[in-house]
Design a protein around this motif. Structure first.
Motif, PDB file in Angstrom:
ATOM      1  N   VAL A   5       0.937  -1.144   0.140  1.00 13.31           N
ATOM      2  CA  VAL A   5       0.067   0.053  -0.056  1.00 13.31           C
ATOM      3  C   VAL A   5       0.830   1.258  -0.013  1.00 13.31           C
ATOM      4  N   HIS A   6       0.652   2.036  -0.769  1.00 12.48           N
ATOM      5  CA  HIS A   6       1.413   3.358  -1.063  1.00 12.48           C
ATOM      6  C   HIS A   6       0.782   4.412  -0.289  1.00 12.48           C
ATOM      7  N   THR A   7       1.351   5.003   0.565  1.00 12.44           N
ATOM      8  CA  THR A   7       0.961   6.101   1.389  1.00 12.44           C
ATOM      9  C   THR A   7       1.126   7.484   0.512  1.00 12.44           C
ATOM     10  N   THR A   8       0.438   8.556   0.347  1.00 11.12           N
ATOM     11  CA  THR A   8       0.578   9.646  -0.036  1.00 11.12           C
ATOM     12  C   THR A   8       1.252  10.669   1.136  1.00 11.12           C
ATOM     13  N   PHE A   9       1.709  11.833   0.285  1.00 12.72           N
ATOM     14  CA  PHE A   9       2.589  12.696   1.036  1.00 12.72           C
ATOM     15  C   PHE A   9       1.754  13.298   1.936  1.00 12.72           C
ATOM     16  N   ALA A  10       0.600  13.489   1.787  1.00 14.58           N
ATOM     17  CA  ALA A  10      -0.343  14.180   2.872  1.00 14.58           C
ATOM     18  C   ALA A  10      -0.549  13.191   4.119  1.00 14.58           C
ATOM     19  N   GLU A  11      -0.796  12.018   3.717  1.00 14.46           N
ATOM     20  CA  GLU A  11      -0.853  11.210   4.821  1.00 14.46           C
ATOM     21  C   GLU A  11       0.495  11.062   5.738  1.00 14.46           C
ATOM     22  N   ARG A  12       1.579  10.941   4.843  1.00 17.71           N
ATOM     23  CA  ARG A  12       2.832  10.531   5.689  1.00 17.71           C
ATOM     24  C   ARG A  12       2.950  12.160   6.690  1.00 17.71           C
ATOM     25  N   ILE A  13       2.570  13.178   6.314  1.00 19.85           N
ATOM     26  CA  ILE A  13       2.664  14.551   6.941  1.00 19.85           C
ATOM     27  C   ILE A  13       1.830  14.567   8.082  1.00 19.85           C
ATOM     28  N   GLY A  14       0.548  13.917   7.825  1.00 22.35           N
ATOM     29  CA  GLY A  14      -0.594  14.052   8.837  1.00 22.35           C
ATOM     30  C   GLY A  14       0.039  12.887  10.076  1.00 22.35           C
ATOM     31  N   ARG A  15       0.665  11.852   9.657  1.00 15.24           N
ATOM     32  CA  ARG A  15       0.967  10.858  10.651  1.00 15.24           C
ATOM     33  C   ARG A  15       2.138  11.511  11.556  1.00 15.24           C
ATOM     34  N   THR A  16       3.076  12.193  10.900  1.00 13.43           N
ATOM     35  CA  THR A  16       3.959  12.707  11.363  1.00 13.43           C
ATOM     36  C   THR A  16       3.932  13.874  12.286  1.00 13.43           C
ATOM     37  N   LEU A  17       2.804  14.798  11.925  1.00 15.48           N
ATOM     38  CA  LEU A  17       2.369  15.764  12.779  1.00 15.48           C
ATOM     39  C   LEU A  17       1.447  15.363  14.006  1.00 15.48           C
ATOM     40  N   GLY A  18       0.801  14.194  13.811  1.00 19.53           N
ATOM     41  CA  GLY A  18       0.141  13.487  14.839  1.00 19.53           C
ATOM     42  C   GLY A  18       1.096  12.880  15.857  1.00 19.53           C
ATOM     43  N   ARG A  19       2.356  12.296  15.487  1.00 22.09           N
ATOM     44  CA  ARG A  19       2.987  11.932  16.480  1.00 22.09           C
ATOM     45  C   ARG A  19       3.834  12.926  17.296  1.00 22.09           C
ATOM     46  N   VAL A  20       4.145  14.036  16.624  1.00 24.97           N
ATOM     47  CA  VAL A  20       4.767  15.229  17.232  1.00 24.97           C
ATOM     48  C   VAL A  20       3.684  15.865  18.162  1.00 24.97           C
ATOM     49  N   TRP A  21       2.509  15.694  17.788  1.00 23.86           N
ATOM     50  CA  TRP A  21       1.321  16.235  18.882  1.00 23.86           C
ATOM     51  C   TRP A  21       1.353  15.426  20.008  1.00 23.86           C
ATOM     52  N   ARG A  22       1.238  14.121  19.730  1.00 24.59           N
ATOM     53  CA  ARG A  22       1.171  13.299  20.856  1.00 24.59           C
ATOM     54  C   ARG A  22       2.602  13.048  21.746  1.00 24.59           C
ATOM     55  N   GLY A  23       3.418  13.457  21.321  1.00 25.18           N
ATOM     56  CA  GLY A  23       4.907  13.818  21.958  1.00 25.18           C
ATOM     57  C   GLY A  23       4.610  14.954  22.791  1.00 25.18           C
ATOM     58  N   PHE A  24       4.241  16.021  22.411  1.00 26.33           N
ATOM     59  CA  PHE A  24       4.012  17.425  23.227  1.00 26.33           C
ATOM     60  C   PHE A  24       2.687  16.994  24.277  1.00 26.33           C
ATOM     61  N   VAL A  25       1.858  16.362  23.820  1.00 24.41           N
ATOM     62  CA  VAL A  25       0.884  16.047  25.122  1.00 24.41           C
ATOM     63  C   VAL A  25       1.494  14.891  26.041  1.00 24.41           C
ATOM     64  N   ARG A  26       2.557  14.104  25.837  1.00 23.11           N
ATOM     65  CA  ARG A  26       2.948  13.286  26.892  1.00 23.11           C
ATOM     66  C   ARG A  26       3.901  13.970  27.638  1.00 23.11           C
TER      67      ARG A  26
END
Length: 122
Positions: A5-26
């Motif tokens: 399954v190929h992920t699009t650029f927008a999906e990768r950016i969204g996942r990265t921003l989600g991980r950054v947000w979860r890191g800040f919440v942690r």
């Protein structure tokens, strides 16, 4: 079915921003827990962290404002430099001097004195 399954650029950016947000919440939860462990009331620890976040946001906005103002000044200076004429006419040249300046063999040393109307050769 596709094997990979190929992920699009927008999906990768969204996942990265989600991980950054979860890191800040942690980190926020860790800081809140440490303040409570030090004896702060949970409400006071939350309020202190909120004030810290607002101060950091204010510093960010302040810095962004001055950087935007500096960028606007640089853009205005570049626009002004681009639109200025390089060979403006000199306004001190009057009468015969103006005519001499347009000759191909003009030498400014020979015509550096302005004619005085009080001493006409008439």
């Amino acid at each position: 079915m596709k094997p990979a399954v190929h992920t699009t650029f927008a999906e990768r950016i969204g996942r990265t921003l989600g991980r950054v947000w979860r890191g800040f919440v942690r980190l926020d939860r860790k800081a809140h827990g440490r303040l409570v462990a030090l004896g702060w009331a949970p409400g006071m620890a939350g309020a202190a962290l909120l004030v810290l976040k607002l101060v950091l946001l204010g510093v960010l906005v302040y810095t962004a404002f001055w950087l935007a103002l500096l960028l606007a000044f640089v853009a205005f200076a570049a626009w002004t430099a681009r639109n200025s004429e390089g060979d403006e006419t000199e306004e001190w040249a009057i009468g015969e001097q103006a005519e001499h300046k347009h000759n191909p063999g003009y030498d400014p040393i020979l015509y550096n004195d302005a004619p005085d109307p009080r001493f006409d050769k008439d």
